[in-house]
Design a protein around this motif. Sequence first.
Motif, PDB file in Angstrom:
ATOM      1  N   UNK A  13       0.827  -1.209   0.000  1.00  0.00           N
ATOM      2  CA  UNK A  13       0.000   0.000   0.000  1.00  0.00           C
ATOM      3  C   UNK A  13       0.861   1.258   0.000  1.00  0.00           C
ATOM      4  N   UNK A  14       1.953   1.249   0.753  1.00  0.00           N
ATOM      5  CA  UNK A  14       2.850   2.404   0.774  1.00  0.00           C
ATOM      6  C   UNK A  14       3.481   2.644  -0.598  1.00  0.00           C
ATOM      7  N   UNK A  15       3.717   1.595  -1.343  1.00  0.00           N
ATOM      8  CA  UNK A  15       4.274   1.758  -2.692  1.00  0.00           C
ATOM      9  C   UNK A  15       3.271   2.451  -3.613  1.00  0.00           C
ATOM     10  N   UNK A  16       2.006   2.059  -3.501  1.00  0.00           N
ATOM     11  CA  UNK A  16       0.965   2.726  -4.298  1.00  0.00           C
ATOM     12  C   UNK A  16       0.824   4.181  -3.870  1.00  0.00           C
ATOM     13  N   UNK A  17       0.907   4.430  -2.581  1.00  0.00           N
ATOM     14  CA  UNK A  17       0.781   5.786  -2.074  1.00  0.00           C
ATOM     15  C   UNK A  17       1.932   6.662  -2.564  1.00  0.00           C
ATOM     16  N   UNK A  18       3.155   6.113  -2.551  1.00  0.00           N
ATOM     17  CA  UNK A  18       4.322   6.855  -3.024  1.00  0.00           C
ATOM     18  C   UNK A  18       4.188   7.201  -4.500  1.00  0.00           C
ATOM     19  N   UNK A  19       3.684   6.257  -5.290  1.00  0.00           N
ATOM     20  CA  UNK A  19       3.492   6.522  -6.724  1.00  0.00           C
ATOM     21  C   UNK A  19       2.470   7.628  -6.943  1.00  0.00           C
ATOM     22  N   UNK A  20       1.410   7.643  -6.132  1.00  0.00           N
ATOM     23  CA  UNK A  20       0.397   8.691  -6.251  1.00  0.00           C
ATOM     24  C   UNK A  20       0.963  10.045  -5.841  1.00  0.00           C
ATOM     25  N   UNK A  21       1.841  10.075  -4.849  1.00  0.00           N
ATOM     26  CA  UNK A  21       2.485  11.332  -4.439  1.00  0.00           C
ATOM     27  C   UNK A  21       3.391  11.870  -5.536  1.00  0.00           C
ATOM     28  N   UNK A  22       4.119  10.980  -6.195  1.00  0.00           N
ATOM     29  CA  UNK A  22       5.012  11.406  -7.276  1.00  0.00           C
ATOM     30  C   UNK A  22       4.228  12.004  -8.443  1.00  0.00           C
ATOM     31  N   UNK A  23       2.949  11.597  -8.563  1.00  0.00           N
ATOM     32  CA  UNK A  23       2.109  12.143  -9.637  1.00  0.00           C
ATOM     33  C   UNK A  23       1.605  13.545  -9.316  1.00  0.00           C
ATOM     34  N   UNK A  24       1.941  14.071  -8.129  1.00  0.00           N
ATOM     35  CA  UNK A  24       1.580  15.435  -7.779  1.00  0.00           C
ATOM     36  C   UNK A  24       0.339  15.581  -6.922  1.00  0.00           C
ATOM     37  N   UNK A  25      -0.191  14.500  -6.400  1.00  0.00           N
ATOM     38  CA  UNK A  25      -1.382  14.563  -5.547  1.00  0.00           C
ATOM     39  C   UNK A  25      -1.006  15.009  -4.143  1.00  0.00           C
ATOM     40  N   UNK A  26      -1.977  15.576  -3.446  1.00  0.00           N
ATOM     41  CA  UNK A  26      -1.785  15.859  -2.028  1.00  0.00           C
ATOM     42  C   UNK A  26      -1.766  14.544  -1.265  1.00  0.00           C
ATOM     43  N   UNK A  27      -1.316  14.600  -0.005  1.00  0.00           N
ATOM     44  CA  UNK A  27      -1.222  13.364   0.772  1.00  0.00           C
ATOM     45  C   UNK A  27      -2.581  12.697   0.914  1.00  0.00           C
ATOM     46  N   UNK A  28      -3.618  13.477   1.195  1.00  0.00           N
ATOM     47  CA  UNK A  28      -4.954  12.903   1.383  1.00  0.00           C
ATOM     48  C   UNK A  28      -5.460  12.252   0.099  1.00  0.00           C
ATOM     49  N   UNK A  29      -5.309  12.957  -1.036  1.00  0.00           N
ATOM     50  CA  UNK A  29      -5.756  12.392  -2.314  1.00  0.00           C
ATOM     51  C   UNK A  29      -4.897  11.195  -2.725  1.00  0.00           C
ATOM     52  N   UNK A  30      -3.592  11.285  -2.435  1.00  0.00           N
ATOM     53  CA  UNK A  30      -2.687  10.184  -2.783  1.00  0.00           C
ATOM     54  C   UNK A  30      -3.055   8.922  -2.004  1.00  0.00           C
ATOM     55  N   UNK A  31      -3.453   9.101  -0.744  1.00  0.00           N
ATOM     56  CA  UNK A  31      -3.829   7.944   0.069  1.00  0.00           C
ATOM     57  C   UNK A  31      -5.046   7.241  -0.516  1.00  0.00           C
ATOM     58  N   UNK A  32      -6.064   7.999  -0.857  1.00  0.00           N
ATOM     59  CA  UNK A  32      -7.286   7.396  -1.401  1.00  0.00           C
ATOM     60  C   UNK A  32      -7.049   6.813  -2.795  1.00  0.00           C
ATOM     61  N   UNK A  33      -6.243   7.506  -3.602  1.00  0.00           N
ATOM     62  CA  UNK A  33      -5.950   6.981  -4.938  1.00  0.00           C
ATOM     63  C   UNK A  33      -5.104   5.720  -4.853  1.00  0.00           C
TER      64      UNK A  33
END
Length: 246
Positions: free
Chosen positions: A72-92
């Motif tokens: 899950x942390x790997x998916x979250x990190x990838x979402x953060x690299x895409x420019x999402x905020x932490x909250x949006x990156x977590x849900x994505x």
Amino acid sequence: MRCKSNYPFRFREWCLCSLLTLGIGGAVSWLFYRSVYGMIGVVPLFFLVERFMSNYLFTRKKREMLFQFRELMQFLTAALKAGNSMENALCQGLEEYIQLYGAHTMMAVEFSEICHKMQLNIPLEQLMEDFGRRSGMEEISSFAQVFSYAKRGGADMMKIMGDTVERIRQKMDVEREIETVITAKKMEQRIMDVVPFGIVFYVGITSPEFLSPLYGNLPGVCVMTLCLVGYVAALVLSEKILDIKV
């Protein structure tokens, strides 16, 4: 979710624990005492079996939780690299995780609840701290604390996520290497666990007169009880020797 050594048994696991206790109790009663009264020890034996199964299931659940958390942390990190905020990156990241592993895994259920509570304007750092406490696992609890401090202080979250994933990966790799090295020793231990029963059974069947003085009298009961206590002590000691913590 609560990951702790006192593993919460389900009905199926209670039944298995009871059957194992009755089977072991019956074998001990016949082999060591040749009397149904030997089943008196079934009650304390049940708690020993329950503790052993609880520790085994807890260890298995802990490994599964660490694996799921790392993914899950790997998916979250990838979402953060895409420019999402932490909250949006977590849900994505959670949505992508669910697509791959399903919605009924431990981490999917836990973080779905976190995403739901974020919609109720509960701060993410507060939810992560609560998650870390309830997990009962040092790795997740430490990450939750660092995450909360970092988010409040505006630290580099991608680096923190990457370090967390790498640390968990290294820990799991070490555990696998240790498991590989001691697998043969564990097999030897399992064989040695049943050897005393096999010896007593073989002698009792082939030469019953050799063991008959040990049954039906107080001195014999005392001798067999001492042998049984020594066997249990050796069993517990061998389990502790092979239980290597990382």
